[in-house]
Design an enzyme around this catalytic site. Structure first.
Site, PDB file in Angstrom:
ATOM      1  N   LYS A   1       8.282   0.113   5.548  1.00 17.17           N
ATOM      2  CA  LYS A   1       7.805   1.425   5.115  1.00 17.17           C
ATOM      3  C   LYS A   1       8.995   2.193   4.557  1.00 17.17           C
ATOM      4  O   LYS A   1       9.949   2.482   5.267  1.00 17.17           O
ATOM      5  CB  LYS A   1       7.167   2.197   6.268  1.00 17.17           C
TER       6      LYS A   1
ATOM      7  N   ASP B   1      -3.277  10.654  14.684  1.00 17.28           N
ATOM      8  CA  ASP B   1      -3.722  10.201  13.357  1.00 17.28           C
ATOM      9  C   ASP B   1      -4.384   8.830  13.451  1.00 17.28           C
ATOM     10  O   ASP B   1      -4.152   7.952  12.616  1.00 17.28           O
ATOM     11  CB  ASP B   1      -2.549  10.173  12.378  1.00 17.28           C
TER      12      ASP B   1
ATOM     13  N   PRO C   1       5.557   4.370   0.264  1.00 21.36           N
ATOM     14  CA  PRO C   1       4.972   3.039   0.076  1.00 21.36           C
ATOM     15  C   PRO C   1       5.405   2.056   1.157  1.00 21.36           C
ATOM     16  O   PRO C   1       6.427   2.249   1.824  1.00 21.36           O
ATOM     17  CB  PRO C   1       5.524   2.616  -1.290  1.00 21.36           C
TER      18      PRO C   1
ATOM     19  N   GLY D   1       0.827  -1.202   0.000  1.00 23.45           N
ATOM     20  CA  GLY D   1       0.000   0.000   0.000  1.00 23.45           C
ATOM     21  C   GLY D   1       0.857   1.245   0.000  1.00 23.45           C
ATOM     22  O   GLY D   1       2.087   1.186  -0.107  1.00 23.45           O
TER      23      GLY D   1
END
Length: 357
Positions: free
Chosen positions: A67, A164, A52, A46
């Protein structure tokens, strides 16, 4: 061989001789290239706000997630270093475990435990996949997220405000157990500190508490608001940001409050839960959600209280009208946010854009 283990990382943008203790293993770049088949598209899991994410397999068969910080990410280094430092200190069954990091030239990467079922949003908001989430599974997920957030706010070595929390940042293991991920925007506070302020507002609209989206005030209670939105999505199977009701531009929070006021909160429940849910349990969860979504932070419970409410049958207080985030931000942003930098989220990906409104 997984590469040399180290606990230091040089800061290229600062003095090259300056070293920071990061307390996480270092993995060499060649090992990661080999594990991801040179970051092949087939291994891409993803795309996050800062780059990405790839699946990798070490030579001993261990699966990992990597990541890879985007080189074009304007604030990427700061968030990357923040996440490395935070994740070295955090250990909880409902937080994604970070295995190490890699830095080589402009390449900066974090290595995580691999979560085979990816993120919660891929199940909640897809009609076929959502059927895999019956009520017992969803109830387990929301309780586990609550415990993870309680750890961040109260039980970890430092008080952590995530900033977040959203469905795409909840990852699911092979048994559908959830783990909170992505601490790039998190803030560390002292043990007696519960709030702060910023002129750079980062996060994802639709999950932001009103006081944070409008005035840049963040706290453990702004995380509680985000948790309330997340629970609302878990129960309804709908996105707060994308939902509109009867063409009135009302969001999911507004809709939930209207149903509550009308005495029909059960109409909020995802249709695919019809045969598996305990109506009393779900309606109680909706009441807890509305308490988390109160407009004023002081009216919201802390996560200790939320965990107790979710795991008991004690009487709950009556909620007041919640903060209708999207509507009020639209109405008030001209006056309240004129001196604030704001981040915008496109397709639920966190993107920081440093433009004053």
């Amino acid at each position: 061989m997984k590469g040399d283990v180290r606990t230091r990382m040089s800061t290229e943008e600062a003095d090259e001789d300056k070293q920071d203790d990061l307390e996480l293993p270092f993995f060499d770049f060649a090992t990661i290239v080999n594990a991801t088949n040179n970051f092949s598209i087939e291994n891409k899991l993803g795309e996050g706000g800062f780059g990405p994410v790839y699946k990798g397999i070490f030579v001993d068969g261990q699966e990992i997630a990597i990541k890879r910080l985007s080189q074009s990410s304007g604030q990427g280094l700061k968030e990357f270093r923040n996440e490395v430092i935070l994740c070295a200190k955090l250990q909880h069954r409902n937080l994604v475990k970070v295995l190490g990091y890699c830095i080589k030239g402009k390449e900066k990467m974090l290595l995580y435990e691999y979560m085979p079922n990816k993120s919660l949003d891929l199940f909640l908001f897809e009609s076929t996949q959502s059927k895999c989430l019956d009520w017992p599974v969803r109830f387990n997920i929301l309780n586990a997220i609550a415990r993870g957030l309680l750890y961040l706010h109260q039980d970890s070595r430092l008080r952590i405000i995530h900033r977040d929390l959203k469905a795409s940042n909840i990852l699911l293991d092979n048994d559908m157990n959830p783990k909170i991920s992505d601490f790039g925007l998190a803030r560390m506070c002292g043990s007696d500190q519960v709030e702060g302020s910023t002129s750079i507002i980062v996060g994802t609209h639709g999950y932001m508490a009103p006081e944070y989206a409008i005035d840049g005030l963040f706290s453990t209670k702004s995380d509680v608001f985000s948790f309330g939105v997340l629970l609302l999505e878990i129960i309804s199977g709908k996105k707060n940001k994308a939902f509109t009701y009867l063409d009135n531009n009302h969001n999911l929070i507004d809709h939930a409050w209207t149903l509550w006021e009308n005495g029909t909160p059960e109409k909020l429940i995802d249709a695919c839960l019809e045969n598996s849910c305990n109506i009393f349990e779900v309606v109680r969860c909706i009441q807890i959600i509305l308490l988390c979504l109160q407009h004023h932070p002081n009216d919201r419970p802390n996560m200790t209280s939320v965990v107790v409410m979710l795991t008991s049958e004690n009487a709950l207080p009556s909620p007041k009208e919640p903060g209708f985030l999207i509507r009020r931000v639209s109405d008030e942003e001209g006056e309240s946010s004129s001196n604030k930098h704001t981040s915008y989220s496109i397709n639920e990906v966190t993107v920081s854009i440093l433009n004053a409104r």
